[in-house]
Design an enzyme around this catalytic site. Sequence first.
Site, PDB file in Angstrom:
ATOM      1  N   TYR A   1      -1.818   7.580   7.023  1.00 27.08           N
ATOM      2  CA  TYR A   1      -1.391   8.937   6.700  1.00 27.08           C
ATOM      3  C   TYR A   1      -2.265   9.999   7.361  1.00 27.08           C
ATOM      4  CZ  TYR A   1       2.022   7.769   3.076  1.00 27.08           C
ATOM      5  OH  TYR A   1       3.121   7.324   2.405  1.00 27.08           O
TER       6      TYR A   1
ATOM      7  N   LYS B   1      -3.470  -6.880   5.042  1.00 25.70           N
ATOM      8  CA  LYS B   1      -2.768  -7.655   6.067  1.00 25.70           C
ATOM      9  C   LYS B   1      -3.853  -8.210   6.992  1.00 25.70           C
ATOM     10  CE  LYS B   1       1.031  -9.093   8.085  1.00 25.70           C
ATOM     11  NZ  LYS B   1       1.903 -10.125   7.483  1.00 25.70           N
TER      12      LYS B   1
ATOM     13  N   ASP C   1       2.886  -8.677   2.554  1.00 30.44           N
ATOM     14  CA  ASP C   1       4.271  -9.174   2.529  1.00 30.44           C
ATOM     15  C   ASP C   1       4.476 -10.123   1.360  1.00 30.44           C
ATOM     16  OD1 ASP C   1       2.493 -10.829   3.885  1.00 30.44           O
ATOM     17  OD2 ASP C   1       3.909 -11.429   5.447  1.00 30.44           O
TER      18      ASP C   1
ATOM     19  N   ASP D   1       1.914   3.068  -0.969  1.00 32.57           N
ATOM     20  CA  ASP D   1       3.115   3.900  -1.050  1.00 32.57           C
ATOM     21  C   ASP D   1       4.337   2.995  -1.243  1.00 32.57           C
ATOM     22  OD1 ASP D   1       4.772   6.214  -0.805  1.00 32.57           O
ATOM     23  OD2 ASP D   1       5.242   5.562   1.246  1.00 32.57           O
TER      24      ASP D   1
ATOM     25  N   ASP E   1       6.539   2.084  -5.038  1.00 38.50           N
ATOM     26  CA  ASP E   1       7.976   2.311  -5.245  1.00 38.50           C
ATOM     27  C   ASP E   1       8.648   1.028  -5.720  1.00 38.50           C
ATOM     28  OD1 ASP E   1       7.988   4.971  -4.538  1.00 38.50           O
ATOM     29  OD2 ASP E   1       9.700   4.768  -3.170  1.00 38.50           O
TER      30      ASP E   1
END
Length: 375
Positions: free
Chosen positions: A160, A209, A241, A265, A269
Site C-alpha cells: 500500500y 508467502k 493461499d 485486506d 474480507d
Amino acid sequence: MIKHKYTLKCEGKYMELKIGVIKGDGIGPEIVGEAVKVLDKIGKVYHHTYSYCQLLLGGASIDVYGVPLTEDTIEKAKSCDAVLMGSIGGDAKTSPWYKLEPSKRPEAGLLGIRKSLNLFANLRPAVLYEELKDACPLKEEITKDGFDLMIMRELTGGLYFGERKTEEKDGVITAYDSLTYNENEIRRIAKRAFDIARKRGKKVTSVDKANVLDSSRLWRKVVEEVATEYPEVSLEHMLVDNCAMQIVKNPKQFDVILTENMFGDILSDEASMVTGSIGMLASASLNETKFGLYEPSGGSAPDIAGKGIANPIAAILSAAMMLRFSFDLDQEADAIEKAVKQVLKEGYRTKDIISEGKTLVNTAEMGDLICERIE
Ligand code: IPM
Ligand code: MG
C-alpha cells in the site's frame, strides 16, 4: 499525546473524553449517528462526558475542500483521544469522486489518515454470532462450535505504501508496486499480535508467502524472534493461499492471524464474509499509544445510503472497541456488547440479517433498542 482528564469517584472512574467523529460517506453518517447515541447512553449510565469533534474525510471532504484529507483534519484528529469513523467511498461507476486522479479519491484520504496518525495495527475480529448462525454460508458441521478469530493486519507498510509507478518504456506501458518491510515495522506489529493473543486463545498464526517473497522471509524471521518473548503463546506459520482455504475449511483453528497489509485486506474480507454478518463487525486501527481509529469492517454501501435501513451494529461495536482499547473502559464495552446480544436474542434484525420469524427494524430503531438495554 493523550490527555485523559478523569477524576476517581466512588467505585468507578468518570472520564471526560474528546472523540473525533468521521461520519464519512454512504451509510457512514447514519450508522455513526447510532453509535454516538449509544456512547451518550453509556455516558449517562456511567457518568462519562464527551466532547465530539466532527472531522471530514473521503468523499465528504472532497465535496467541501476538493481533497479527501486536509491538514486540518489530521491536526484535529491528533488532538482527540480517539476517533470513531463510519465509512469512506462511493460507487466507483457513478460517483464524480472517481473521475479524480487516484491520489485525490476518497480511499486516498483513508490511507493518508492511517499513515499520518501512524495507525500500524489494524484489529479485525470475525466472530460467529450464535443468534445469526443461519446467515453463515458455511456448513453446520464446520460452524457447530462457533468461531472467534482476530485478524491483526499491518496497516501502514507493504504494497500500500511502497514505491509505485506507471511508465512507458519502448512504447510498452508498464506499472509496478513494491512490497517493502523493515524489521522494526514487523516487530512492532508482531508484538501487538502476541499481546492480544495472550489475552485470548494464546495462539498466533503468522501468515505470509515465504515460499516466494523476500519480505515474507524477513517477516517470518522477526516473528519467530518476537515469539521467544511470549512462551505462553504458540506460534504457527501459514502460507497465505493455504490460509484463505483454511478460513472456509476450519475457521475454528484460528485465534489471532498476524499478517501484512495486503494479505490482511483480503483475508479480513473473507473472514467477515464467512461470519455471514459483515454489518456486525467492528475494527480498530491503533498506534503506539492508546490512540485509535475505530470503524466498521463493512464498506460505505452507497446503494442503501440514506434509506435508514443499514445495520448500525458494526459501528456501535466499534464504539465499544474504542472504550475498551483506548480508554480501558471494559465494563462499559461489555455493557454495549451485552445489549447487542440481548437485542439479537429478542429477535430484532435489520434488513441485512433478517430471517423468518424475526422482527424487522430500521437503523434508528436498532440503535434505540440497544440504548434501552444499557442500564
Ligand atoms: C479496508 C479497505 C481499504 C483498504 C480501501 C478502502 C483502501 O478495503 O479498510 O479494508 O484496502 O485498506
Ligand atoms: Mg478491505
